[in-house]
Write an enzyme that holds these catalytic residues in place. Structure first.
Site: not given
Ligand code: PAF
Length: 285
Positions: A31, A35, A38, A150, A152, A156
């Site tokens: 998103m 940093h 990523h 990640g 973190k 998810q």
């Molecule tokens: O982890 C994230 O930054 C978001 O949840 C993702 C996986 C890009 C989905 O919008």
């Protein structure tokens, strides 16, 4: 200069040409407000794939609070510059209309089972539906061989694994370690919103996780949890949402730590107005 696609059809054409050349595609969805966490995903992807696509899209459907969505840091020019210094091959930065025709109804509603209403699911109702909806659409466009996430956002990752199983997708999911600041704070785009006072407190989150790990085997889970909860709640800036010790395999509660192969110690809290999460994985034996 790094190619930037805003249009999904053009990106799909590019991906088709990559496929025709029998190259593999790695994918790092983000998103933005990039940093080092990523960057570590991009570098891992580029080690394991011929080309790496990084998407930048602040997904409106995964925010439960409009103000959180509005305040989410956006710095696309800086992100493009950062990605230019990595092994990223192409950026996908779509507008919302490339992903959704109608954000309120275009949600993918699959059964996520136990994970959906626990921990993050409990405190952020609807969040995972939004995550699944965007990641499925991004996967449909990018068709990645491998996608990198990640640790973190551990829950998810598990939810996306369920989504991949549900749709029988071919994409292999890779969970990469949390990247931390020198003082232990997990890197997050949200850290940018912390005031200096809040930033001073924030490393306490990692300290609580490490402290809990050290207490495993010496104290009961209940005792460890109340130790960590009081450490985190001591500060007036903090609103603790959860501190949990769970089975890392399914995030279910654990009675006896010796009964599981791996534990996930997870915390979520608001520091001022900023919601932060972190976790560590621990082998109890
Ligand atoms: O982890 C994230 O930054 C978001 O949840 C993702 C996986 C890009 C989905 O919008």
């Amino acid at each position: 200069m790094l190619p930037i696609y805003k249009n999904k059809i053009l990106l799909t054409d590019y991906i088709s040409s990559v496929r025709q050349a029998e190259k593999t595609v790695g994918f790092v969805p983000t998103m933005g407000a990039l940093h080092d966490g990523h960057i570590s995903l991009i570098e891992k992807s580029s080690e394991e794939s011929d080309i790496t696509v990084c998407s930048i899209f602040v997904n409106p459907t995964q925010f439960n609070e409009t103000s959180d969505f509005e305040k989410y840091p956006r710095m696309i020019e800086k992100d493009i510059q950062i990605l230019g210094n990595t092994n990223c091959s192409v950026i996908f930065a779509p507008d919302s209309k490339e992903i959704y025709t109608d954000e309120s109804i275009d949600l993918i509603d699959i059964k996520l089972g136990y994970l959906e209403h626990e921990l993050e699911g409990k405190f952020r109702p609807g969040h995972f539906k939004g995550v699944v909806s965007v990641v499925k659409r991004l996967f449909d466009i990018v068709q990645p061989d491998k996608a990198f996430f990640g640790q973190k956002d551990y829950q998810q990752f598990m939810i996306i694994k369920k989504m991949v199983e549900h749709f029988n997708l071919k994409t292999e999911l890779i969970c990469c370690p949390v990247i931390r600041e020198k003082d232990g704070l997990a890197m997050s785009s949200r850290n940018l919103r912390l005031t200096p006072k809040e930033r001073d407190f924030a490393p306490t989150i990692y300290q609580s996780l490490i402290g809990a790990k050290e207490l495993l085997g010496k104290s009961t889970i209940k005792e460890i949890k109340s130790w960590a909860e009081s450490l985190l709640s001591k500060n007036d800036l903090v609103e603790l949402e959860y501190f949990e010790i769970r089975n890392a395999e399914d995030l279910k509660p654990v009675k006896d730590v010796n009964e599981v192969n791996e534990l996930a110690i997870l915390a979520a809290l608001k520091v001022g107005k900023v919601r932060l999460i972190d976790n560590i994985l621990v082998k109890p034996h």
